[in-house]
Design an enzyme around this catalytic site. Structure first.
Site, short mmCIF file in Angstrom:
data_model
loop_
_atom_site.label_atom_id
_atom_site.label_comp_id
_atom_site.label_asym_id
_atom_site.label_seq_id
_atom_site.Cartn_x
_atom_site.Cartn_y
_atom_site.Cartn_z
CD GLU A 10 -6.39 52.81 80.40
OE1 GLU A 10 -5.50 53.90 80.30
OE2 GLU A 10 -7.72 53.34 80.73
CE LYS A 66 -5.81 58.33 79.72
NZ LYS A 66 -6.22 56.77 79.97
CG ASP A 85 7.04 60.40 67.77
OD1 ASP A 85 6.60 60.64 68.82
OD2 ASP A 85 7.88 60.97 67.06
CG HIS A 92 -11.37 50.55 84.07
ND1 HIS A 92 -10.27 51.39 84.29
CD2 HIS A 92 -12.02 51.06 83.20
CE1 HIS A 92 -10.43 52.20 83.13
NE2 HIS A 92 -11.40 51.80 82.56
C1 MEV Z 1 -9.89 56.16 80.87
O1 MEV Z 1 -8.33 55.43 80.45
C2 MEV Z 1 -10.61 56.83 79.68
C3 MEV Z 1 -12.02 57.35 80.03
O2 MEV Z 1 -11.82 58.35 80.91
C4 MEV Z 1 -12.36 58.33 78.80
C5 MEV Z 1 -13.65 58.91 78.91
O3 MEV Z 1 -13.79 59.39 80.14
O4 MEV Z 1 -14.26 59.14 77.88
C6 MEV Z 1 -12.83 56.44 80.34
#
Ligand code: MEV
Length: 412
Positions: A80, A252, A268, A364
């Site tokens: 990513e 995430k 892992d 991004h």
């Molecule tokens: C993207 O990989 C992760 C985000 O969505 C985390 C978040 O929204 O806090 C940017």
């Protein structure tokens, strides 16, 4: 060179970056040559079944990390874009106010032994009466671990529905611990069947590593980030604490950093991820792993998560993982866990700050545009030029990449 603050690191070419890392981690030529070669097909064939190739991922390094007054260069393997840049950037922000303070619990993992066909309450009492005998027998399975100061710390008996579940708590020292714990659980089978009169079915490590957590905290003065932005970050955190749809994405973001370091160090990722998400529910509903609040004119962040990771054995024997661990220069699994928590907090901060300001797409897009430029055939200085051309407002014009490169090549 001893510090992890390397201004303009991202602007260097790969060879120059390798030189900096080589100096930081005292790598030898053989280790440097691994960076290009990675895993051999023969090594891969020895690791899993039905091997027919090697799947590579970019390995980046996050700079600027200062944790418990020590500088770290943090290897991260991820597909990513912007994860490494975001972690480095957040680490730079917190570095100016002392960096991260991290701590961890002892490296205790839990093994579970399921006992059926018994009267669970009576069986539980028999197991607890034989606690010392069970601990001795389990420890006999791993004298090396015991010699290193690890071994079984406790035996517990839980009644779960109509069955008994025996837990052994094992200090696994610097290993992830799955092998040690699973062997101990299996070795206890005959004694537990004798003690309970029941039948032992499953014997396996639990990935709910509630007893093996790491914590990190960091803060910055409100005046350096801006009070409005700090309040919007806290409000974004509150959104996650009130709404599971947001909390999952918030976490995430934390795991973007944690998993990338796990992967780079041969750990892992699934064990750590399943543990983290279960931990996010340990007080009831699913909640954010981190918290953000304002106190004493500071924006403060805190994170805690289970860290079932090792620095010896298992996937950490992968040559690239060994190299990452050398660069990271951690001397224990606990220290690795503390780095993971700090990187998770940094990654989370970077996401929340972007979401509370320009939005996530801008950063991004820049990196995504560079990826597309490379895929379209750009190299060297062309990459930035093509990337600039590709971004149009909030869109990336993929068609323009080829056009630009075709024109450029025509003039060659
Ligand atoms: C993207 O990989 C992760 C985000 O969505 C985390 C978040 O929204 O806090 C940017």
């Amino acid at each position: 060179m001893s510090g992890s603050r390397i201004p303009g690191f991202y602007k260097l070419d790969v060879k120059e970056r390798v030189e900096k890392i080589k100096a930081f981690a005292s790598l030898n030529e053989e280790e440097v040559s691994l960076l290009d070669a990675g895993l051999s097909l023969e090594q891969a064939d020895g690791m899993i079944e039905n091997v027919y190739g090697i799947y590579s991922l970019p390995l980046g390094v996050a700079v600027n990390f200062r944790i418990n007054n020590r500088d770290y260069l943090v290897p991260m393997a991820t597909e990513e874009s912007s994860v490494v840049a975001a972690a480095s950037n957040a680490a730079k922000v917190f570095r100016s106010s002392g960096g991260f303070r991290a701590s961890s619990s002892e490296p205790l993992m839990t093994g579970q032994i399921q006992v059926t066909d018994c009267s669970p309450e009576k069986a539980a009492a028999s197991v607890i009466d034989a606690r010392d005998e069970l601990m001795d027998l389990a420890n006999q399975q791993d004298p090396v671990l015991v010699k290193l100061g690890g071994g079984v710390r406790d035996v517990k008996a839980r009644v779960v529905g109509d069955m008994l579940v025996v837990h052994i708590l094992v200090d696994v020292r610097d290993a992830m611990g799955a092998n040690a714990v699973n062997s101990m659980c299996e070795a206890l089978t005959p004694l537990i069947e004798d003690l309970t009169g029941g039948r032992v079915n499953f014997r396996i490590l639990s990935n709910y590593a509630l007893e093996r957590t790491a914590r990190a905290e960091a803060s910055i003065p409100l005046e350096s980030i801006g009070e409005d932005l700090a309040r919007d970050i806290v409000s974004g955190y509150r959104f996650a604490s009130l709404d599971v749809y947001r909390a999952v994405t918030h976490n995430k973001g934390v795991m973007n950093g944690v998993s990338a370091v796990c992967l780079a160090t041969g750990n892992d990722t699934r064990a750590v991820e399943s543990g983290a998400h279960a931990f996010a529910c340990h007080k009831g509903g699913y909640a954010p792993l981190s918290k953000w609040f304002i106190e004493d004119d500071l924006l403060k962040g805190f994170v805690e998560l289970p860290v079932a990771v090792g620095i010896v054995g298992g996937g950490t024997m992968h040559p690239m993982a060994r190299l990452s661990l050398k660069i990271l220069n951690v001397s224990s699994a606990r220290e690795l866990g503390e780095v993971l928590a700090s990187v998770g907090l940094a990654q989370n901060f970077a996401a929340l700050r972007a979401l509370a300001s320009e939005g996530i797409q801008k950063g991004h897009m820049r990196l995504h545009a560079r990826n597309i430029a490379v895929m379209a055939g750009a190299s060297g200085v062309e990459v930035e030029e093509v990337a600039d051309l590709l971004i149009e407002g909030d869109k990336i014009r993929v068609d323009k990449a080829r056009e630009f490169l075709d024109d450029l090549r025509k003039n060659d």
